[in-house]
Design an enzyme around this catalytic site. Structure first.
Site, mmCIF file in Angstrom:
data_model
loop_
_atom_site.group_PDB
_atom_site.id
_atom_site.type_symbol
_atom_site.label_atom_id
_atom_site.label_comp_id
_atom_site.label_asym_id
_atom_site.label_seq_id
_atom_site.Cartn_x
_atom_site.Cartn_y
_atom_site.Cartn_z
ATOM 1 N N THR A 83 0.823 -1.221 0.000
ATOM 2 C CA THR A 83 0.000 0.000 0.000
ATOM 3 C C THR A 83 0.850 1.261 0.000
ATOM 4 O OG1 THR A 83 0.013 -0.184 2.392
ATOM 5 C CG2 THR A 83 -1.953 -1.029 1.255
ATOM 6 N N SER A 84 2.158 1.135 -0.191
ATOM 7 C CA SER A 84 3.098 2.230 0.059
ATOM 8 C C SER A 84 2.865 3.465 -0.812
ATOM 9 C CB SER A 84 4.512 1.691 -0.197
ATOM 10 O OG SER A 84 5.445 2.734 -0.218
#
Ligand SMILES: Cc1ncc(COP(=O)(O)O)c(C=O)c1O
Length: 344
Positions: A83-84
């Protein structure tokens, strides 16, 4: 208090830098929320930083990729959770500069990518997913991700950018935000407290460095968004250590112990883990939306805002003090999560 604006400007001016963001970002007062908390509350809107969908990485990457370019890099390798925000924005920045980009993502890729993962693909990064529980990563999974990253660096000759771009060359990014604020405020510094989310540490370290270089008496409250156990496993760096590393690398003419600036690293005991919301963080996200019309993200800024509310309640933020909240972005995650919102 004498503010040493020129000392800060001179410390940043010679450093290699590329242009990625749209500066200055807005500085807004949150009147209603501030009144409810008993403080004078302002927000620096770095979710409007202008790279990809905005956020704190634009400032850091201007300096990190500036040094990479100065060293002749043609490609970069970086890492983060699936999800960075960091890997997505690095992918975008790489495309702006015509660099190739490999990203190592810990976690599990959904069948249909959404949010940052979808955007990372859209920016044409080479995506390598390695299994991991991102809220509670094991040492083995962290080591596997590191080995994969090292292999990609060796194979591609790419410049390694650690998760969150946390390295000495990213510290000037948020020191430059302090300079930008001073320019917006005609050289005056009105804030007693600066509240910001801590993920890998270089945003809070940069703010602390900027305050120290300008000789400003203010405290950075760096609110961790991962569990204490996980932070111990990935050897999270204290903002102080990071600032000291940058002072050593750049030979900045300051001594942290003698500086009026302070940095408190807050690691809430009840923090369940990276990416896992709490009741307080969900409330904070709704409160900013409903009382002020601004969007936070669930992973970072909502947790930092929740801790800011707690600090105002329990007196750690003095009544009447002037507080600056740094909005560090993360909105692709908000967009990916809003389908869960129900009327209330
Ligand atoms: C939206 C957002 N806010 C805050 C942070 C925390 O920044 P840092 O890693 O520099 O502590 C990050 C990244 O880690 C982020 O993506």
């Amino acid at each position: 208090m004498t503010v040493h604006v020129e000392r800060l400007r001179a410390a940043l001016a010679p450093l290699p830098r590329v242009s990625l963001g749209t500066w200055p970002t807005p500085l807004v007062r949150l009147e209603r929320l501030g009144a409810a908390l008993g403080v004078e509350l302002w927000m620096k809107r770095d979710e409007c930083s202008g790279l990809a969908m905005g956020g704190n990485k634009a400032r850091k990457l201007e300096f990190v990729l500036g040094s990479a370019r100065a060293a002749g890099a043609r490609s970069v390798v970086t890492a983060g959770p699936v999800t960075s925000n960091h890997t997505m924005m690095t992918a975008a920045a790489a495309r702006r500069l015509g660099l190739d980009c490999h990203v190592v993502l810990g976690g599990r890729a959904p069948d249909t990518p959404t949010g940052n993962l979808a955007l990372t693909h859209l920016f044409g990064a080479h995506v390598h997913v390695t299994p991991m529980d991102t809220a509670d990563p094991s040492r083995g999974d962290l080591a596997a991700a590191q080995q994969l990253s090292a292999r990609l660096v060796a194979e591609t000759g790419g410049c390694w950018i650690p998760p969150g771009a946390t390295m000495p060359s990213s510290v000037p990014g948020y020191a430059s935000a302090i300079l930008e604020l001073l320019d917006q405020l005609d050289g005056e510094w009105p804030f007693d407290e600066v509240v910001v989310a801590y993920g890998t540490g270089s945003t809070s370290a940069g703010l602390y460095a900027g305050l120290a270089l300008a000789g400003i008496r203010a405290t950075v409250r760096a609110v961790a968004v991962s569990s204490r156990a996980a932070m111990a496993r990935f050897d999270a760096a204290s903002p102080n250590d990071l600032v000291q590393a940058a002072i050593d690398v750049y030979r900045w003419p300051i001594e942290l112990a003698a500086s009026p600036a302070r940095c408190e690293w807050i690691r809430p005991e009840r923090e369940p883990g990276y990416g896992l919301p709490t009741g307080a963080s969900q409330d904070a996200l709704r409160r900013l939306a409903r009382e002020e019309g601004y969007l936070l993200d669930p992973t970072y800024t909502a947790k930092a805002a929740a801790e800011m509310f707690a600090m105002a309640r329990d007196g750690r933020l003095r009544r009447g003090s002037r507080v600056l909240f740094i909005h560090t972005g993360g909105l692709p995650t908000t967009a990916a999560a809003t389908h869960q919102e129900s009327p209330s």
